[in-house]
Enzyme design. Structure first.
Site, PDB file in Angstrom:
ATOM      1  N   SER A  60       0.798  -1.242   0.000  1.00 16.71           N
ATOM      2  CA  SER A  60       0.000   0.000   0.000  1.00 16.71           C
ATOM      3  C   SER A  60       0.829   1.290   0.000  1.00 16.71           C
ATOM      4  O   SER A  60       0.264   2.365  -0.204  1.00 16.71           O
ATOM      5  CB  SER A  60      -0.948   0.029   1.190  1.00 16.71           C
ATOM      6  OG  SER A  60      -1.990  -0.883   0.996  1.00 16.71           O
TER       7      SER A  60
ATOM      8  N   TYR B   8      -4.940   3.865   7.953  1.00 15.66           N
ATOM      9  CA  TYR B   8      -6.300   3.320   8.089  1.00 15.66           C
ATOM     10  C   TYR B   8      -6.889   3.659   9.456  1.00 15.66           C
ATOM     11  O   TYR B   8      -6.750   4.797   9.915  1.00 15.66           O
ATOM     12  CB  TYR B   8      -6.301   1.797   7.816  1.00 15.66           C
ATOM     13  CG  TYR B   8      -5.475   1.479   6.596  1.00 15.66           C
ATOM     14  CD1 TYR B   8      -5.919   1.871   5.338  1.00 15.66           C
ATOM     15  CD2 TYR B   8      -4.224   0.878   6.687  1.00 15.66           C
ATOM     16  CE1 TYR B   8      -5.147   1.641   4.208  1.00 15.66           C
ATOM     17  CE2 TYR B   8      -3.452   0.640   5.561  1.00 15.66           C
ATOM     18  CZ  TYR B   8      -3.925   1.036   4.338  1.00 15.66           C
ATOM     19  OH  TYR B   8      -3.165   0.818   3.234  1.00 15.66           O
TER      20      TYR B   8
ATOM     21  N   TYR C 205      -3.677  -2.920 -10.260  1.00  8.81           N
ATOM     22  CA  TYR C 205      -3.484  -2.555  -8.844  1.00  8.81           C
ATOM     23  C   TYR C 205      -2.610  -3.597  -8.116  1.00  8.81           C
ATOM     24  O   TYR C 205      -1.715  -3.241  -7.349  1.00  8.81           O
ATOM     25  CB  TYR C 205      -4.868  -2.418  -8.193  1.00  8.81           C
ATOM     26  CG  TYR C 205      -4.863  -2.376  -6.692  1.00  8.81           C
ATOM     27  CD1 TYR C 205      -4.497  -1.213  -6.007  1.00  8.81           C
ATOM     28  CD2 TYR C 205      -5.209  -3.498  -5.937  1.00  8.81           C
ATOM     29  CE1 TYR C 205      -4.492  -1.184  -4.613  1.00  8.81           C
ATOM     30  CE2 TYR C 205      -5.203  -3.474  -4.558  1.00  8.81           C
ATOM     31  CZ  TYR C 205      -4.843  -2.317  -3.904  1.00  8.81           C
ATOM     32  OH  TYR C 205      -4.819  -2.289  -2.534  1.00  8.81           O
TER      33      TYR C 205
ATOM     34  N   LYS D 255       0.443   3.417  -3.007  1.00  6.92           N
ATOM     35  CA  LYS D 255      -0.728   4.284  -3.208  1.00  6.92           C
ATOM     36  C   LYS D 255      -0.353   5.763  -3.192  1.00  6.92           C
ATOM     37  O   LYS D 255      -1.055   6.601  -3.758  1.00  6.92           O
ATOM     38  CB  LYS D 255      -1.784   3.982  -2.142  1.00  6.92           C
ATOM     39  CG  LYS D 255      -2.340   2.549  -2.244  1.00  6.92           C
ATOM     40  CD  LYS D 255      -3.169   2.177  -1.016  1.00  6.92           C
ATOM     41  CE  LYS D 255      -3.725   0.755  -1.119  1.00  6.92           C
ATOM     42  NZ  LYS D 255      -4.433   0.341   0.112  1.00  6.92           N
TER      43      LYS D 255
ATOM     44  N   VAL E 189       1.130  -3.678   3.832  1.00  4.83           N
ATOM     45  CA  VAL E 189       1.116  -4.991   4.513  1.00  4.83           C
ATOM     46  C   VAL E 189       2.381  -5.807   4.299  1.00  4.83           C
ATOM     47  O   VAL E 189       2.545  -6.861   4.909  1.00  4.83           O
ATOM     48  CB  VAL E 189      -0.116  -5.873   4.168  1.00  4.83           C
ATOM     49  CG1 VAL E 189      -1.387  -5.323   4.746  1.00  4.83           C
ATOM     50  CG2 VAL E 189      -0.223  -6.123   2.686  1.00  4.83           C
TER      51      VAL E 189
HETATM   52  O1  DON Z   1      -4.879  -4.760  -1.677  1.00  3.40           O
HETATM   53  C1  DON Z   1      -4.295  -5.303  -0.748  1.00  3.40           C
HETATM   54  O2  DON Z   1      -4.894  -5.896   0.132  1.00  3.40           O
HETATM   55  C2  DON Z   1      -2.788  -5.216  -0.708  1.00  3.40           C
HETATM   56  N1  DON Z   1      -2.246  -5.302  -2.037  1.00  3.40           N
HETATM   57  C3  DON Z   1      -2.337  -3.922  -0.103  1.00  3.40           C
HETATM   58  C4  DON Z   1      -2.938  -3.663   1.257  1.00  3.40           C
HETATM   59  C5  DON Z   1      -2.028  -2.940   2.171  1.00  3.40           C
HETATM   60  O3  DON Z   1      -0.839  -2.872   1.985  1.00  3.40           O
HETATM   61  C6  DON Z   1      -2.654  -2.391   3.406  1.00  3.40           C
HETATM   62  N2  DON Z   1      -1.643  -1.768   4.253  1.00  3.40           N
HETATM   63  N3  DON Z   1      -1.323  -1.788   5.340  1.00  3.40           N
END
Ligand code: DON
Length: 303
Positions: free
Chosen positions: A63, A238, A190, A66, A256
């Site tokens: 993420s 978040y 994405y 983003k 993540v």
């Molecule tokens: O879309 C997802 O679930 C992952 N590619 C990215 C989510 C993420 O990194 C949330 N961050 N803490």
């Protein structure tokens, strides 16, 4: 201030931590990462970089990507972007679908998954996924002044195989007319964007454009820099964003994969990485380390 000895102390402090959080396991490729790793890098606007721990090991930025797609989309669409996505914290987990129905398919902000999918969808329209990912990689490579930054296709495919939640978010937005491409196409792009790999050193270097300092690469306007920082502070972690702002006092964006990009406006771009996550899906030791760093340097956006 001796930044190198500060981060050396932090790296040595976290090396003995027993509670390192849990690695993300909903993307199988990330589940096998060794949780005992930790890296930190601090890049000054002019490219001087201080590192400690596993700061040269590439990890999945997830993420954190983003932030870069938001910068690209704002450059392309300006304020029009805000007709498709809001600018408010969600107070919910990063992959929540709850508010999407109540708010007619308009995601709360560009950093929760639904919002990031809408942003990727916006830059995809009229282009091939390959072109868009190429443009994104060039943006990141330019800001990092490092061409050796790539997408890990295995991680992208691993997420595609288990991407039901994100596909659901995309289909849900499509049902409200807030998706311009097929959900498979948008989510496929994405997932690849999230699978960019960088080391702490590369990520800290890449974040310098957000410091707003005249010595840093100027890839977007100063006003946009400030606005992206505002969104990072309020939404970058978040439903853990308030806690991060309280403990650290600097804008940050987590992923993540266990990485966090933190901006000390006008001073430095900081990247920290440790794969174990806390209850909000943000790096447990990364958050601890950056809290210590902010305390030891006295850096804060609140004076
Ligand atoms: O879309 C997802 O679930 C992952 N590619 C990215 C989510 C993420 O990194 C949330 N961050 N803490």
């Amino acid at each position: 201030m001796d930044i190198q000895s500060i981060i050396n102390r932090i790296a040595s402090d976290v090396s003995t931590a027993s509670d390192r959080g849990q690695v993300a396991d909903y993307i199988p490729e990330l589940a096998s990462i060794d949780p005992n790793q930790f890296g930190i890098s601090v890049a000054l606007p002019d490219g001087t970089c201080f590192s400690a721990g596993d700061a040269q090991t590439p990890f999945s930025i997830q993420s954190v990507s983003k932030v870069f797609t938001l910068a690209l989309a704002l450059g392309r669409f300006g304020d029009q972007l805000w007709t498709r996505v809001g600018r408010e914290p969600s107070g919910l987990p990063f992959n929540s679908i709850l508010q999407l129905e109540q708010e007619n398919g308009i995601p709360r902000n560009p950093f929760i998954n639904a919002g990031a999918i809408a942003i990727t969808d916006s830059i995809l329209t009229g282009h091939e996924p390959k072109e868009v990912l190429g443009e994104l990689l060039r943006f990141v490579q330019t800001s990092a002044e490092d061409a050796d930054i790539h997408i890990n296709d295995t991680v992208a495919h691993s997420e595609t195989e288990h991407g039901d939640r994100n596909l659901a978010l995309a289909h849900f937005m499509a049902s409200y007319g807030n998706l311009q491409n097929h959900p498979d196409r948008t989510c496929g792009t994405y997932f690849h964007q999230c699978a960019i790999e960088m080391s702490c050193q590369q990520l800290a270097m890449a974040g310098r454009f957000l410091t707003g300092h005249p010595d840093a690469p100027r890839l977007i306007s100063l006003q946009r820099t400030r606005r992206i920082n505002a969104l990072m502070l309020t939404c970058g972690h978040y439903d853990g964003s308030g806690d991060f702002a309280y403990r650290v006092g600097l804008p940050g964006k987590s992923g993540v994969g266990g990485g966090i990009l933190v901006i000390a406006p006008n001073r430095a771009s900081i990247a920290v990485w440790s794969p174990g996550l806390n209850e909000y899906g943000n790096s447990q030791l990364g958050t601890y380390a950056i809290e210590k760093f902010a305390q030891m340097t006295g850096w804060s956006v609140f004076g």
